[in-house]
Design a protein around this motif. Structure first.
Motif, PDB file in Angstrom:
ATOM      1  N   VAL A 229       4.553   1.678  -5.011  1.00  0.00           N
ATOM      2  CA  VAL A 229       3.200   2.130  -4.437  1.00  0.00           C
ATOM      3  C   VAL A 229       2.974   3.072  -3.125  1.00  0.00           C
ATOM      4  O   VAL A 229       3.967   2.984  -2.488  1.00  0.00           O
ATOM      5  N   ALA A 230       2.237   4.068  -3.174  1.00  0.00           N
ATOM      6  CA  ALA A 230       2.148   5.083  -2.240  1.00  0.00           C
ATOM      7  C   ALA A 230       0.795   4.613  -1.583  1.00  0.00           C
ATOM      8  O   ALA A 230      -0.239   4.281  -2.244  1.00  0.00           O
ATOM      9  N   PHE A 231       0.754   4.580  -0.146  1.00  0.00           N
ATOM     10  CA  PHE A 231      -0.432   4.283   0.615  1.00  0.00           C
ATOM     11  C   PHE A 231      -0.365   4.977   2.055  1.00  0.00           C
ATOM     12  O   PHE A 231       0.582   5.460   2.390  1.00  0.00           O
ATOM     13  N   SER A 232      -1.638   4.788   2.708  1.00  0.00           N
ATOM     14  CA  SER A 232      -1.555   4.955   4.113  1.00  0.00           C
ATOM     15  C   SER A 232      -1.534   3.940   5.137  1.00  0.00           C
ATOM     16  O   SER A 232      -2.497   2.938   4.569  1.00  0.00           O
ATOM     17  N   TRP A 233      -1.148   3.494   6.115  1.00  0.00           N
ATOM     18  CA  TRP A 233      -1.200   2.452   6.985  1.00  0.00           C
ATOM     19  C   TRP A 233      -0.906   3.108   8.323  1.00  0.00           C
ATOM     20  O   TRP A 233      -0.088   3.657   8.729  1.00  0.00           O
ATOM     21  N   ASP A 234      -1.975   2.696   9.213  1.00  0.00           N
ATOM     22  CA  ASP A 234      -1.871   3.016  10.768  1.00  0.00           C
ATOM     23  C   ASP A 234      -1.505   4.844  10.878  1.00  0.00           C
ATOM     24  O   ASP A 234      -1.217   5.029  11.697  1.00  0.00           O
ATOM     25  N   GLY A 235      -2.106   5.529   9.992  1.00  0.00           N
ATOM     26  CA  GLY A 235      -2.212   6.853  10.030  1.00  0.00           C
ATOM     27  C   GLY A 235      -0.965   7.617   9.477  1.00  0.00           C
ATOM     28  O   GLY A 235      -0.751   8.606   9.551  1.00  0.00           O
ATOM     29  N   ARG A 236      -0.166   6.848   8.819  1.00  0.00           N
ATOM     30  CA  ARG A 236       1.184   7.254   8.330  1.00  0.00           C
ATOM     31  C   ARG A 236       0.956   7.200   6.924  1.00  0.00           C
ATOM     32  O   ARG A 236       0.579   5.976   6.370  1.00  0.00           O
ATOM     33  N   ASP A 237       1.638   8.036   6.006  1.00  0.00           N
ATOM     34  CA  ASP A 237       1.775   7.811   4.879  1.00  0.00           C
ATOM     35  C   ASP A 237       3.154   7.319   4.259  1.00  0.00           C
ATOM     36  O   ASP A 237       4.356   7.506   4.723  1.00  0.00           O
ATOM     37  N   TYR A 238       3.170   6.216   3.370  1.00  0.00           N
ATOM     38  CA  TYR A 238       4.442   5.752   2.962  1.00  0.00           C
ATOM     39  C   TYR A 238       4.471   5.434   1.364  1.00  0.00           C
ATOM     40  O   TYR A 238       3.539   5.489   0.628  1.00  0.00           O
ATOM     41  N   VAL A 239       5.569   5.468   0.813  1.00  0.00           N
ATOM     42  CA  VAL A 239       5.959   5.129  -0.437  1.00  0.00           C
ATOM     43  C   VAL A 239       6.928   3.879  -0.510  1.00  0.00           C
ATOM     44  O   VAL A 239       8.122   3.935   0.119  1.00  0.00           O
ATOM     45  N   ASN A 240       6.398   2.679  -1.066  1.00  0.00           N
ATOM     46  CA  ASN A 240       7.252   1.602  -1.124  1.00  0.00           C
ATOM     47  C   ASN A 240       7.686   1.140  -2.385  1.00  0.00           C
ATOM     48  O   ASN A 240       6.938   1.488  -3.469  1.00  0.00           O
ATOM     49  N   GLU A 241       9.241   1.144  -2.536  1.00  0.00           N
ATOM     50  CA  GLU A 241       9.693   0.825  -3.536  1.00  0.00           C
ATOM     51  C   GLU A 241       9.853  -0.870  -3.596  1.00  0.00           C
ATOM     52  O   GLU A 241      10.671  -1.401  -2.776  1.00  0.00           O
ATOM     53  N   SER A 242       8.873  -1.702  -4.236  1.00  0.00           N
ATOM     54  CA  SER A 242       8.798  -3.314  -3.784  1.00  0.00           C
ATOM     55  C   SER A 242       9.373  -3.734  -5.065  1.00  0.00           C
ATOM     56  O   SER A 242       9.143  -3.482  -6.211  1.00  0.00           O
ATOM     57  N   THR A 243      10.161  -4.954  -4.544  1.00  0.00           N
ATOM     58  CA  THR A 243      10.571  -5.912  -5.504  1.00  0.00           C
ATOM     59  C   THR A 243       9.922  -7.015  -5.185  1.00  0.00           C
ATOM     60  O   THR A 243       9.688  -7.573  -3.862  1.00  0.00           O
ATOM     61  N   LEU A 244       9.448  -7.883  -6.214  1.00  0.00           N
ATOM     62  CA  LEU A 244       8.687  -8.970  -6.269  1.00  0.00           C
ATOM     63  C   LEU A 244       9.618 -10.169  -6.448  1.00  0.00           C
ATOM     64  O   LEU A 244      10.557 -10.416  -7.237  1.00  0.00           O
ATOM     65  N   PHE A 245       9.692 -11.307  -5.435  1.00  0.00           N
ATOM     66  CA  PHE A 245      10.192 -12.707  -5.399  1.00  0.00           C
ATOM     67  C   PHE A 245       9.152 -13.630  -5.520  1.00  0.00           C
ATOM     68  O   PHE A 245       7.774 -13.440  -5.185  1.00  0.00           O
ATOM     69  N   ALA A 246       9.477 -14.753  -6.115  1.00  0.00           N
ATOM     70  CA  ALA A 246       8.236 -15.727  -6.339  1.00  0.00           C
ATOM     71  C   ALA A 246       9.171 -17.183  -5.783  1.00  0.00           C
ATOM     72  O   ALA A 246      10.395 -17.177  -6.268  1.00  0.00           O
ATOM     73  N   VAL A 247       8.550 -17.962  -5.051  1.00  0.00           N
ATOM     74  CA  VAL A 247       9.153 -19.113  -4.620  1.00  0.00           C
ATOM     75  C   VAL A 247       8.451 -20.432  -4.577  1.00  0.00           C
ATOM     76  O   VAL A 247       7.309 -20.139  -4.273  1.00  0.00           O
ATOM     77  N   ALA A 248       8.618 -21.356  -5.318  1.00  0.00           N
ATOM     78  CA  ALA A 248       8.102 -22.454  -5.485  1.00  0.00           C
ATOM     79  C   ALA A 248       8.008 -23.412  -4.047  1.00  0.00           C
ATOM     80  O   ALA A 248       9.024 -23.600  -3.476  1.00  0.00           O
TER      81      ALA A 248
END
Length: 157
Positions: free
Chosen positions: A81-100
């Motif tokens: 995901v590419a996004f802007s946060w607090d005036g800076r641009d980021y690209v996150n390579e995100s790994t999803l975990f689920a926990v009960a």
């Protein structure tokens, strides 16, 4: 002047309770405080930290909920995901975990200063409730929630 976005390797954690509700955080981009949205717990891995360790640390820092990194098990998905946060641009390579998890009170005491100004609430949602609410920042969030619920239930939807 154009700056290249900061690339980050990120762990996202979706706690799921017995009723199939997922714990999400309500927050904003500090640069756009009037726009609030729901999102998953998580953040960038520190140098030398595994993604499971990063996920467990972020869960503790952002919610006060403590789990062992091994409790996160195997990831159930990845996305960029590419996004802007607090005036800076980021690209996150995100790994999803689920926990009960049992539904438990959330504490924001572990937030750093910027996070404390951009995370306001936490709530357990079903994917359907969030879809009806319409305040998810990423349109993939509802599908990630459904996949997390299925993952903790052993693949059964």
């Amino acid at each position: 002047m154009h700056h290249e976005p900061t690339r980050r390797t990120v762990a996202r954690v979706l706690p799921v309770n017995q009723e199939g509700r997922v714990l999400l955080l309500l927050g904003c981009d500090p640069a756009l405080p009037e726009v609030r949205y729901w999102f998953t717990v998580g953040g960038a891995a520190d140098p030398g930290e595994s993604l499971a360790q990063a996920g467990a640390r972020e869960l503790r820092e952002e919610t006060g909920i403590v789990v062992d990194p091994t409790d996160l098990g195997e990831p159930f998905g990845t996305y960029e995901v590419a996004f802007s946060w607090d005036g800076r641009d980021y690209v996150n390579e995100s790994t999803l975990f689920a926990v009960a998890l049992e539904e438990t009170p959330v504490s924001f005491e572990g937030l750093d200063l910027l996070e404390s100004q951009s995370i306001f609430d936490a709530r357990w949602w079903t994917p359907e409730e969030l879809e009806d609410d319409g305040h998810a920042v990423d349109p993939r969030l509802v599908e990630h929630m459904r996949a997390a619920v299925a993952h903790v239930r052993g693949g059964a939807a």
